[in-house]
Design a protein around this motif. Structure first.
Motif: not given
Length: 398
Positions: A44-55, A84-92, A125-127
């Motif tokens: 993935q390309v930072p700033g293009v495919d994702y922004d922040q990753t911290w959790c 499948a926790a991540y798949l229950q999340g939502e992208l921006e 995915m990074a995010q």
């Protein structure tokens, strides 16, 4: 699970890069075979495919504290798993990732290549972790659920409420500890009229979860209730590490030692640091770092008794010697026979501090806070000069 839509390759927006999808295979502890489709986050390309990753993740002292509260107040501890926790999340809304089609599904019936537009936080995915956490945490704190987020550990939520039951009003407590897809619940009551039962109904209505029953382990920490005590162990983890790092020996061959280190350890570390510029065998460095890393995981979770020796061993991670490797293996011998720490219903809270001024030029100090269990401990080098033992013990907790 609604991962995304499939598009023809020519529909890829200008300037976007295709990310790879890979199958990851795993054999679970139960023997079940598992295959998971993951995104190669490194592509993935930072700033293009994702922004922040911290959790955030629940801290090790928090697990010990929750276990101590369970023992002290007789709370009911259970574990839930988000499927499948991540798949229950939502992208921006503006966060879209374009991927190659999964291996085995690269082309359509006419032989034309496909690409995928992923619309859910897929594993890898990074995010993904951040998006899942930003979906589940607001649900805990919304007015309908009414939980308060802890200020000391953002992965802990608590709620105290008076519940009306057929036998009259009753004060109840409910505490949640969330570690990615694992939910650790502590409840004062669990009958059908309880606060816990109401929460479980809401949880199952909103999320896909599995009730794993009374908590038995979490992150390689074994948790068991023995009468009025909650016992935390890492025997299974220690057994696996001993089998990994001592493959040619059996339990009968391991030495029986009463202390995790000898008084020669500080000198051995000092000698290794003084010769840090000399070349080291890469195999020895890798082996030593793996040894100390596994020991550090035990020291920060259930084994504060080896924290001193692991702290010293960690000072020579880039410049180990065979003598230090033997010292690390001594810790494994010690760990095998001394594998448990307990959280009891003791109601007093005490703190202990100690210091070492014989190890100058940088003396060491440490502190522990105990509420029936060693909840927090810390050791660090001190650069201030203490004029005596009393001065050192007063300044150690700071």
């Amino acid at each position: 699970r609604g991962l995304g839509d499939v598009y023809k390759r020519q529909s890829l927006p200008r300037g976007r890069k295709l990310v790879k999808l890979v199958w990851v295979y795993k054999v679970k502890r139960s023997g079940k075979l598992k295959a998971r489709l993951c995104v190669q986050g490194c592509s993935q390309v930072p700033g293009v495919d994702y922004d922040q990753t911290w959790c955030g993740t629940m801290r090790a002292p928090t697990l010990r504290l929750l276990s101590a509260l369970s023992a002290r107040h007789g709370l009911i501890a259970r574990r839930w798993d988000f499927v499948a926790a991540y798949l229950q999340g939502e992208l921006e809304e503006d966060e879209v990732v374009y991927c190659h089609a999964p291996p085995g599904y690269e082309q359509d019936a006419n032989g034309k290549p496909y690409i995928c537009r992923v619309e859910k936080p897929v594993y890898g995915m990074a995010q993904a972790g951040r998006r899942w956490q930003r979906t589940i945490f607001p649900w805990f704190t919304d007015p309908e659920q009414g939980f308060t987020q802890s200020t000391s550990d953002p992965c802990v939520f608590f709620k105290q409420q008076t519940v009306q039951t057929p036998n009259g009003p009753r004060d109840e407590k409910l505490i949640l500890g969330c570690y990615v897809d694992d939910l650790y619940t502590l409840a004062s009551h669990d009958d059908e009229h309880s606060l816990y039962a109401s929460f479980v109904r809401n949880l199952q209505a909103r999320w896909e979860v599995e009730d794993e029953g009374e908590i038995a382990d979490l992150l390689n920490v074994e948790i068991s209730r023995e009468g009025k005590q909650v016992v935390l162990r890492q025997r299974g983890y220690i057994d696996r590490m001993c089998g990994l790092h001592l493959p040619d020996e059996t339990a009968a061959d391991w030495k029986r030692v009463k202390t995790p280190c000898t008084d020669a350890l500080p000198r051995a570390v000092s000698d290794a640091q003084s010769s840090a510029t000399e070349p080291r065998d890469p195999a020895l460095v890798k082996r030593y770092q793996s040894l100390v890393g596994a020991l550090n995981y035990c020291a920060t979770n259930t084994r504060p008794d080896i924290a001193f020796s692991v702290g010293y061993l960690s000072r020579a991670l880039s410049c180990p010697t065979e003598e230090l490797e033997s010292s690390a293996l001594r810790d494994y011998d010690y760990d095998y026979d001394n594998f448990r720490t307990e959280a009891t219903r003791r109601t007093t809270r005490t703190s202990h501090s100690t210091g070492d001024i014989a190890g100058c030029p940088a003396s060491a100090s440490g502190a522990r806070i105990i509420t029936g269990v060693s909840i927090g401990q810390r050791q660090r080098q001190r650069h201030a000069i203490s004029t005596g033992t009393r001065c050192l013990l007063y300044t150690s907790p700071s």
